[in-house]
Design a protein around this motif. Structure first.
Motif, short mmCIF file in Angstrom:
data_model
loop_
_atom_site.label_atom_id
_atom_site.label_comp_id
_atom_site.label_asym_id
_atom_site.label_seq_id
_atom_site.Cartn_x
_atom_site.Cartn_y
_atom_site.Cartn_z
N GLY A 33 0.81 -1.21 0.00
CA GLY A 33 0.00 0.00 0.00
C GLY A 33 0.84 1.26 0.00
O GLY A 33 0.52 2.24 -0.67
N ALA A 34 1.95 1.22 0.74
CA ALA A 34 2.83 2.40 0.80
C ALA A 34 3.45 2.69 -0.56
O ALA A 34 3.60 3.86 -0.94
CB ALA A 34 3.93 2.18 1.85
N ALA A 36 2.14 1.94 -3.57
CA ALA A 36 1.10 2.50 -4.44
C ALA A 36 0.84 3.96 -4.10
O ALA A 36 0.72 4.81 -4.99
CB ALA A 36 -0.18 1.68 -4.30
N ALA A 37 0.79 4.27 -2.80
CA ALA A 37 0.54 5.65 -2.38
C ALA A 37 1.72 6.56 -2.74
O ALA A 37 1.52 7.72 -3.14
CB ALA A 37 0.29 5.69 -0.88
N ARG A 38 2.93 6.06 -2.60
CA ARG A 38 4.11 6.87 -2.94
C ARG A 38 4.15 7.19 -4.43
O ARG A 38 4.51 8.31 -4.83
CB ARG A 38 5.39 6.15 -2.51
N ILE A 39 3.77 6.22 -5.25
CA ILE A 39 3.72 6.47 -6.69
C ILE A 39 2.71 7.57 -7.01
O ILE A 39 2.98 8.47 -7.81
CB ILE A 39 3.38 5.17 -7.44
N LEU A 40 1.55 7.54 -6.36
CA LEU A 40 0.56 8.59 -6.60
C LEU A 40 1.04 9.95 -6.08
O LEU A 40 0.68 10.99 -6.63
CB LEU A 40 -0.78 8.21 -5.97
N GLY A 120 -1.39 -3.74 -3.32
CA GLY A 120 -1.67 -2.40 -2.80
C GLY A 120 -2.50 -1.64 -3.82
O GLY A 120 -2.06 -1.42 -4.95
N ASP A 121 -3.69 -1.22 -3.44
CA ASP A 121 -4.67 -0.65 -4.38
C ASP A 121 -5.19 0.66 -3.81
O ASP A 121 -5.74 0.70 -2.70
CB ASP A 121 -5.81 -1.66 -4.56
N THR A 122 -5.02 1.74 -4.57
CA THR A 122 -5.47 3.05 -4.09
C THR A 122 -5.73 3.98 -5.27
O THR A 122 -5.15 3.81 -6.36
CB THR A 122 -4.43 3.68 -3.14
N SER A 123 -6.61 4.95 -5.05
CA SER A 123 -6.81 5.99 -6.06
C SER A 123 -7.13 7.29 -5.36
O SER A 123 -7.56 7.32 -4.21
CB SER A 123 -7.94 5.60 -7.02
N ARG A 124 -6.90 8.37 -6.08
CA ARG A 124 -7.20 9.70 -5.54
C ARG A 124 -7.45 10.67 -6.68
O ARG A 124 -7.18 10.37 -7.84
CB ARG A 124 -6.07 10.19 -4.64
N GLU A 259 -6.87 -0.10 10.03
CA GLU A 259 -5.58 0.45 9.61
C GLU A 259 -5.66 0.73 8.12
O GLU A 259 -6.10 -0.12 7.35
CB GLU A 259 -4.44 -0.54 9.89
N ILE A 260 -5.23 1.92 7.72
CA ILE A 260 -5.20 2.28 6.31
C ILE A 260 -3.83 1.91 5.77
O ILE A 260 -2.80 2.39 6.27
CB ILE A 260 -5.48 3.77 6.11
N PHE A 261 -3.79 1.07 4.73
CA PHE A 261 -2.53 0.62 4.16
C PHE A 261 -1.98 1.60 3.13
O PHE A 261 -0.80 1.52 2.77
CB PHE A 261 -2.72 -0.74 3.48
N THR A 262 -2.80 2.51 2.64
CA THR A 262 -2.43 3.32 1.48
C THR A 262 -2.37 4.82 1.80
O THR A 262 -2.67 5.66 0.95
CB THR A 262 -3.43 3.06 0.33
N LEU A 263 -1.97 5.16 3.02
CA LEU A 263 -1.81 6.57 3.37
C LEU A 263 -0.73 7.23 2.53
O LEU A 263 0.32 6.63 2.25
CB LEU A 263 -1.45 6.69 4.86
#
Length: 274
Positions: A33-34, A36-40, A120-124, A259-263
């Motif tokens: 998750g970290a 994926a979030a760092r890439i965004l 790790g899956d996230t969007s914003r 717990e949020i995995f993608t902060l």
């Protein structure tokens, strides 16, 4: 994107087929998750007027490769890109390409990576140029709806409680929740039970248990909730062409909450971070 269940999973499952993970599994999800979030975070500066969605996707693919990770979307059911990029009235699964961003365009960028077998899956949301007021309201309500949904996560609550928290908040702002797409279980597989609906009634659906991993990813429209899928069989758009927004986190249920995995490491989850 349809569910897929890994038949090699050896852990416990509920009667609804929802996987219950061990505490030791949280570390792998945090790592995936970290990333994926760092890439965004890292591609935020690439969202500007005149940029193409294809160029953003190319950079995302490079960042995944540089990290020694794998894109979960490249090759998934024939999909060829490391991200989905959904602009304005595109609800989800927008295909990156030659589209040039215009001033005031809003876009959701969705990335899923695999790190040591964990997803790790996230969007914003992002904005090119100036953020129009109505789009700003939509983005804020969608962001806050996600957080309301996460606040409803704790053992003993139900998935209906999550959906109710999101739907009631969104509709109080006279916007609508998309019902054609939902969150999903994940872990060492991209999609697994449960389907996490972003609408519902309190006390309905499966009961939350410690060790469940899933995404919450509400899609919110300024207009009506109905969507349609274009001829490419991927791109979903609002039927009334109203603006749509989405935020997504991957989470794990703990003994007393989530717990949020993608902060976002850089605090860039919301497009007005600057």
């Amino acid at each position: 994107m349809e569910s897929h269940v890994d038949k090699d999973f050896k852990g416990r499952q509920t009667k609804d087929g929802i996987r219950i993970h061990e505490r030791s599994d949280f570390a792998g999800m945090h790592e995936a998750g970290a990333l994926a979030a760092r890439i965004l975070d890292d591609i935020a500066d690439l969202v500007f007027v005149g940029q193409t969605t294809g160029a953003i996707d190319k950079k995302i693919e490079e960042l995944v490769e540089e990290a020694g990770a794998t894109s979960a979307t490249i090759g998934y059911k024939g999909y060829k890109h490391a991200s989905c990029i959904s602009v304005n009235h595109v609800v989800c699964h927008g295909i990156p390409g030659d589209k040039t961003l215009k001033d005031g365009d809003i876009l959701n960028i969705d990335v899923t990576v695999i790190v040591d077998g964990w997803f790790g899956d996230t969007s914003r949301m992002y904005v090119a140029g100036r953020l129009p007021r109505k789009a700003e309201r939509l983005i804020q309500v969608t962001h806050d709806a996600l957080m309301r949904g996460i606040e409803a996560v704790k053992p003993g609550n139900t998935f209906g409680d999550i959906g109710f928290a999101i739907q009631s908040f969104v509709e109080s702002h006279r916007m609508s929740v998309v019902r054609d797409f939902c969150g999903h279980g994940l872990g060492q597989v991209f999609h697994a039970p449960p389907n996490v609906l972003h609408y519902g009634r309190r006390g309905t659906g499966a009961t939350l248990e410690e060790g469940m991993f899933f995404t919450i990813e509400p899609m919110v429209n300024l207009g009506r909730p109905e969507t349609k899928t274009l001829a490419d069989d991927w791109t979903a758009v609002t039927r009334d062409k109203s603006l749509s927004a989405q935020f997504e986190h991957s989470i794990g249920v703990t003994a007393d909450g989530a717990e949020i995995f993608t902060l976002s490491p850089g605090g860039k989850f919301h497009p007005t971070f600057g």
